[in-house]
Design an enzyme around this catalytic site. Structure first.
Site, mmCIF file in Angstrom:
data_model
loop_
_atom_site.group_PDB
_atom_site.id
_atom_site.type_symbol
_atom_site.label_atom_id
_atom_site.label_comp_id
_atom_site.label_asym_id
_atom_site.label_seq_id
_atom_site.Cartn_x
_atom_site.Cartn_y
_atom_site.Cartn_z
ATOM 1 N N HIS A 220 31.078 -5.469 -73.030
ATOM 2 C CA HIS A 220 30.770 -5.522 -74.543
ATOM 3 C C HIS A 220 30.504 -4.314 -74.986
ATOM 4 O O HIS A 220 29.223 -3.699 -75.343
ATOM 5 C CB HIS A 220 29.220 -6.553 -74.226
ATOM 6 C CG HIS A 220 29.261 -7.834 -74.010
ATOM 7 N ND1 HIS A 220 29.018 -8.255 -72.600
ATOM 8 C CD2 HIS A 220 29.828 -8.766 -74.802
ATOM 9 C CE1 HIS A 220 29.212 -9.709 -72.599
ATOM 10 N NE2 HIS A 220 29.641 -9.965 -73.981
ATOM 11 N N ASN A 221 31.700 -3.789 -75.546
ATOM 12 C CA ASN A 221 31.834 -2.471 -76.098
ATOM 13 C C ASN A 221 32.464 -2.623 -77.501
ATOM 14 O O ASN A 221 32.977 -3.432 -77.927
ATOM 15 C CB ASN A 221 32.676 -1.526 -74.806
ATOM 16 C CG ASN A 221 33.745 -2.114 -74.615
ATOM 17 O OD1 ASN A 221 34.621 -2.736 -75.209
ATOM 18 N ND2 ASN A 221 34.125 -2.048 -73.197
ATOM 19 N N ARG A 223 35.581 -1.926 -78.029
ATOM 20 C CA ARG A 223 36.946 -2.483 -78.114
ATOM 21 C C ARG A 223 36.741 -3.793 -78.100
ATOM 22 O O ARG A 223 37.622 -4.779 -78.510
ATOM 23 C CB ARG A 223 37.807 -1.971 -76.760
ATOM 24 C CG ARG A 223 39.145 -2.252 -76.700
ATOM 25 C CD ARG A 223 39.945 -1.683 -75.559
ATOM 26 N NE ARG A 223 39.637 -0.297 -75.388
ATOM 27 C CZ ARG A 223 40.632 0.644 -76.141
ATOM 28 N NH1 ARG A 223 41.757 0.430 -76.755
ATOM 29 N NH2 ARG A 223 40.357 1.832 -75.952
ATOM 30 N N HIS A 224 35.719 -4.569 -77.416
ATOM 31 C CA HIS A 224 35.628 -6.070 -77.462
ATOM 32 C C HIS A 224 35.349 -6.392 -78.895
ATOM 33 O O HIS A 224 36.141 -7.394 -79.402
ATOM 34 C CB HIS A 224 34.304 -6.397 -76.656
ATOM 35 C CG HIS A 224 33.706 -7.792 -76.755
ATOM 36 N ND1 HIS A 224 34.659 -8.896 -76.669
ATOM 37 C CD2 HIS A 224 32.742 -8.209 -77.418
ATOM 38 C CE1 HIS A 224 33.894 -10.294 -76.976
ATOM 39 N NE2 HIS A 224 32.872 -9.751 -77.403
ATOM 40 N N HIS A 260 29.109 -8.595 -84.127
ATOM 41 C CA HIS A 260 28.450 -9.693 -83.441
ATOM 42 C C HIS A 260 27.948 -9.367 -82.046
ATOM 43 O O HIS A 260 27.325 -10.071 -81.476
ATOM 44 C CB HIS A 260 29.712 -10.903 -83.177
ATOM 45 C CG HIS A 260 30.325 -10.694 -81.973
ATOM 46 N ND1 HIS A 260 31.638 -9.726 -82.030
ATOM 47 C CD2 HIS A 260 30.239 -11.077 -80.818
ATOM 48 C CE1 HIS A 260 31.940 -9.920 -80.749
ATOM 49 N NE2 HIS A 260 31.298 -10.594 -80.083
ATOM 50 N N ASP A 370 35.358 -15.032 -80.115
ATOM 51 C CA ASP A 370 34.619 -13.999 -79.324
ATOM 52 C C ASP A 370 34.904 -14.310 -77.852
ATOM 53 O O ASP A 370 34.973 -13.434 -76.868
ATOM 54 C CB ASP A 370 32.965 -14.770 -79.262
ATOM 55 C CG ASP A 370 32.183 -13.641 -78.651
ATOM 56 O OD1 ASP A 370 32.596 -12.532 -78.342
ATOM 57 O OD2 ASP A 370 31.002 -14.221 -78.224
ATOM 58 N N TYR A 392 29.151 -8.366 -64.705
ATOM 59 C CA TYR A 392 28.551 -9.122 -63.933
ATOM 60 C C TYR A 392 27.701 -8.742 -62.936
ATOM 61 O O TYR A 392 26.635 -8.833 -62.625
ATOM 62 C CB TYR A 392 29.388 -10.497 -63.783
ATOM 63 C CG TYR A 392 29.829 -11.300 -64.781
ATOM 64 C CD1 TYR A 392 29.030 -11.389 -66.071
ATOM 65 C CD2 TYR A 392 30.630 -12.310 -64.624
ATOM 66 C CE1 TYR A 392 29.440 -12.391 -66.962
ATOM 67 C CE2 TYR A 392 30.895 -13.473 -65.515
ATOM 68 C CZ TYR A 392 30.481 -13.329 -66.644
ATOM 69 O OH TYR A 392 30.588 -14.166 -67.582
ATOM 70 N N ALA A 420 36.542 -17.085 -61.366
ATOM 71 C CA ALA A 420 35.920 -16.918 -62.470
ATOM 72 C C ALA A 420 36.588 -17.460 -63.941
ATOM 73 O O ALA A 420 35.888 -17.721 -64.469
ATOM 74 C CB ALA A 420 35.591 -15.424 -62.877
ATOM 75 N N GLN A 421 37.680 -17.376 -63.965
ATOM 76 C CA GLN A 421 38.576 -17.907 -64.832
ATOM 77 C C GLN A 421 38.986 -19.385 -65.011
ATOM 78 O O GLN A 421 38.916 -19.843 -66.259
ATOM 79 C CB GLN A 421 39.969 -17.106 -65.008
ATOM 80 C CG GLN A 421 39.655 -15.680 -65.233
ATOM 81 C CD GLN A 421 38.739 -15.376 -66.524
ATOM 82 O OE1 GLN A 421 37.645 -15.427 -66.617
ATOM 83 N NE2 GLN A 421 39.265 -15.195 -67.836
HETATM 84 C C1 LIG Z 1 23.625 -15.086 -67.234
HETATM 85 O O1 LIG Z 1 23.108 -14.884 -66.428
HETATM 86 C C2 LIG Z 1 22.754 -15.618 -65.685
HETATM 87 C C3 LIG Z 1 22.450 -15.103 -64.181
HETATM 88 O O2 LIG Z 1 21.211 -14.361 -64.302
HETATM 89 C C4 LIG Z 1 23.648 -16.957 -65.093
HETATM 90 O O3 LIG Z 1 22.918 -17.809 -64.587
HETATM 91 C C5 LIG Z 1 24.126 -17.221 -66.622
HETATM 92 O O4 LIG Z 1 25.301 -18.469 -66.670
HETATM 93 C C6 LIG Z 1 24.782 -16.474 -67.371
HETATM 94 N N1 LIG Z 1 24.890 -16.559 -68.846
HETATM 95 C C7 LIG Z 1 26.264 -16.456 -69.296
HETATM 96 C C8 LIG Z 1 26.308 -17.080 -70.704
HETATM 97 O O5 LIG Z 1 26.991 -15.857 -68.675
HETATM 98 ZN ZN LIG Z 2 31.302 -11.062 -77.926
#
Ligand SMILES: *[C@@H]1O[C@H](CO)[C@@H](O)[C@H](O)[C@H]1NC(C)=O
Ligand SMILES: [Zn+2]
Ligand SMILES: *[C@@H]1O[C@H](CO)[C@@H](O)[C@H](O)[C@H]1NC(C)=O
Ligand SMILES: *[C@@H]1O[C@H](CO)[C@@H](O)[C@H](O)[C@H]1NC(C)=O
Length: 498
Positions: A220-221, A223-224, A260, A370, A392, A420-421
């Site tokens: 979240h910098n 460049r984002h 934002h 976003d 994360y 993750a994706q």
């Molecule tokens: C934010 O972090 C929590 C873990 O603390 C996670 O459960 C949650 O899904 C995260 N929210 C987003 C939008 O990534």
């Molecule tokens: Zn954003």
């Protein structure tokens, strides 16, 4: 309006000030300065009159009447300018100190951030010292402040300008000041500067201030911020939004995109709430981050020299403010289902003359931008996944250290890039973009297709990961011999084998 300035009045204004003039000051400069100082439009007619209303007399024996008149005007202008600038400086310094204090208060622990605060305060001190010299020292010449921000003026090539309108734009090859020039270009190119009479220098200063108020988070910098805004700009062209929306809506879309994630601390709302941070307390656990981004945005607009809306009347400002707040608050992913459902109900009978429909569409558009990284080509998109995971992991490590709940998808022990994706692309991105596609079929090839390809690629990568894990089990059981070095080619050999 009339301004009465007379050295023999009972209460002369700034009677004891010595002003040194430049002979090269043009009447135009003086007039402009006077108008700025008095807060009047630049085309105001200026005349000097004495207390009886007669024009100021000019000594007929003087060789150059015009020059004398000009000098009188200059003196008046400088006096106004002086009063004006000291107040402006006071407000600015107060605002900036308040912002720094708040930052220290919100952050508490992190060493890097404290270091950044220190350097900000140092910069502020230096700046005050330098202004002191130019504005407060009576022995020195007063110089008009023409502070065009110091980022070099980049000449964007035709190639860059064309590429900037496409989602395939490579967002990694630019330095911050180049991104600033690109953002500036977008405001000019969309006709926003022209249509809203935005001061081009204020636009530069505003963007610079935006840059300074993004933190150096992994994800979240600034460049984002640039990516989201550039995607918005691409969508405005791709979907011909200027034909469907008013310029006010375009201005809101762009400005909300720029602002934002301002001052994002790098830890998400859940963390803020669980850790009961200052932000969560301030906003009662209701979208603390988005509320904060928005508040910072409008703190910036409250500084006169960064307010691109300074020419707007109260009603227009109110509209822009409301629209921007709505869009920034819509970027809270906790509201994803609610917002998308509301849009789905409207999309089949979408009405561009219905304000509620248009607002809902704008909310979906900023949401799309976003989280649009996976719309970009793989080489551009993939590094963002590493950035996101890094952010994360920073959060989950802190949650573990503080005894707070940790989400498995943020845990460095459990998550991989494909895992993750895949879910995010399949269940969040594709459904949202396919809904928008009903209204703008042209996004299918340019935006939806790359999402499908990215999903397929990550699914393949996941199969490889899974196969590797199985092989690891056989190796550990002594059934299979280990591979020498785990490289990409080896991984493929393994899949073929299975
Ligand atoms: C934010 O972090 C929590 C873990 O603390 C996670 O459960 C949650 O899904 C995260 N929210 C987003 C939008 O990534
Ligand atoms: Zn954003
Ligand atoms: C000054 O300019 C504004 C628009 O910029 C215009 O509305 C106004 O009529 C002008 N005033 C004079 C005195 O020309
Ligand atoms: C700034 O101005 C004040 C008073 O005008 C003076 O006392 C102070 O020494 C000045 N500081 C610098 C750094 O010039």
């Amino acid at each position: 309006k009339q301004f009465l300035i007379c050295p023999t009045c009972p209460n002369p204004i700034y009677h004891d000030i010595n002003v040194v003039f430049s002979r090269f000051c043009s009447p135009c400069d003086i007039k402009e300065l006077f108008c700025t100082a008095a807060g009047l439009p630049r085309n105001t007619t200026i005349s000097l009159v004495d207390s009886t209303g007669a024009m100021v007399s000019i000594d007929p024996t003087m060789p150059n009447k015009e020059e004398l008149f000009q000098n009188v005007l200059t003196q008046v202008a400088e006096q106004f300018s002086r009063a004006f600038k000291i107040n402006e400086l006071k407000t600015e310094v107060t605002n900036r100190l308040a912002m720094l204090e708040k930052r220290v208060e919100l952050e508490g622990l992190k060493v890097v951030e404290i270091e950044k605060c220190r350097s900000d305060i140092k910069k502020l001190r230096e700046e005050m010292a330098s202004r002191n010299n130019s504005f407060l020292d009576d022995n020195k010449k007063l110089t008009p402040r023409r502070d065009v921000p110091s980022y070099p003026k980049y000449h964007l090539s035709k190639e860059t300008i064309d590429a900037l309108r496409q989602p395939v734009f490579d967002v990694w090859q630019w330095e911050p000041n180049e991104m600033l020039s690109c953002l500036e270009h977008m405001y000019h190119d969309l006709g926003l500067v022209r249509d809203f009479n935005i001061n081009p220098i204020t636009l530069k200063r505003w963007l610079l201030c935006i840059h300074d108020n993004y933190r150096n988070n992994p994800f979240h910098n600034f460049r984002h911020c640039f990516c989201v805004t550039q995607m918005m700009y691409s969508m405005i062209y791709l979907c011909n939004l200027q034909e469907k929306f008013s310029q006010v809506d375009i201005l809101i879309l762009m400005t909300a995109a720029v602002c934002h994630d301002l001052d994002h601390p790098g830890y998400n709302n859940t963390y803020q709430i669980n850790a009961r941070t200052e932000l969560a307390v301030r906003y009662n656990d209701i979208s603390p981050l988005e509320n904060h981004h928005c508040a910072v945005a409008f703190q910036i607009f409250s500084q006169a020299d960064c307010n691109i809306f300074s020419n707007f009347d109260a009603e227009a400002f109110k509209q822009i403010r409301q629209g921007t707040i709505t869009l920034i608050l819509a970027t809270d992913m906790a509201r994803h289902g609610e917002i998308l459902d509301s849009f789905k109900q409207k999309v089949d009978n979408f009405d561009f003359t219905n304000e509620e429909h248009v607002t809902c569409l704008k909310m979906v558009l900023i949401k799309c931008c976003d989280i649009s990284n996976e719309v970009r080509p793989m080489e551009v998109a993939e590094p963002w996944v590493d950035c996101l995971l890094e952010e994360y992991f920073m959060q989950s490590d802190r949650e573990k250290a503080e005894g707070l709940p940790v989400a498995p998808f943020m845990d460095r022990e459990k998550v991989t890039k494909p895992t993750a994706q895949i879910g995010f692309i399949k269940f969040v991105l594709i459904p949202m973009f396919e809904t928008v596609m009903k209204l703008f079929p042209q996004i299918e090839d340019v935006m939806v297709q790359p999402l499908r390809e990215s999903r397929d690629r990550y699914e393949e990568l996941k199969q490889i990961d899974d196969a590797m894990n199985e092989v690891r089990i056989w190796i550990e059981a002594g059934i299979c011999t280990p591979l020498k070095n785990k490289t990409k080619e080896d991984s493929i050999v393994v899949t073929d084998m299975i």
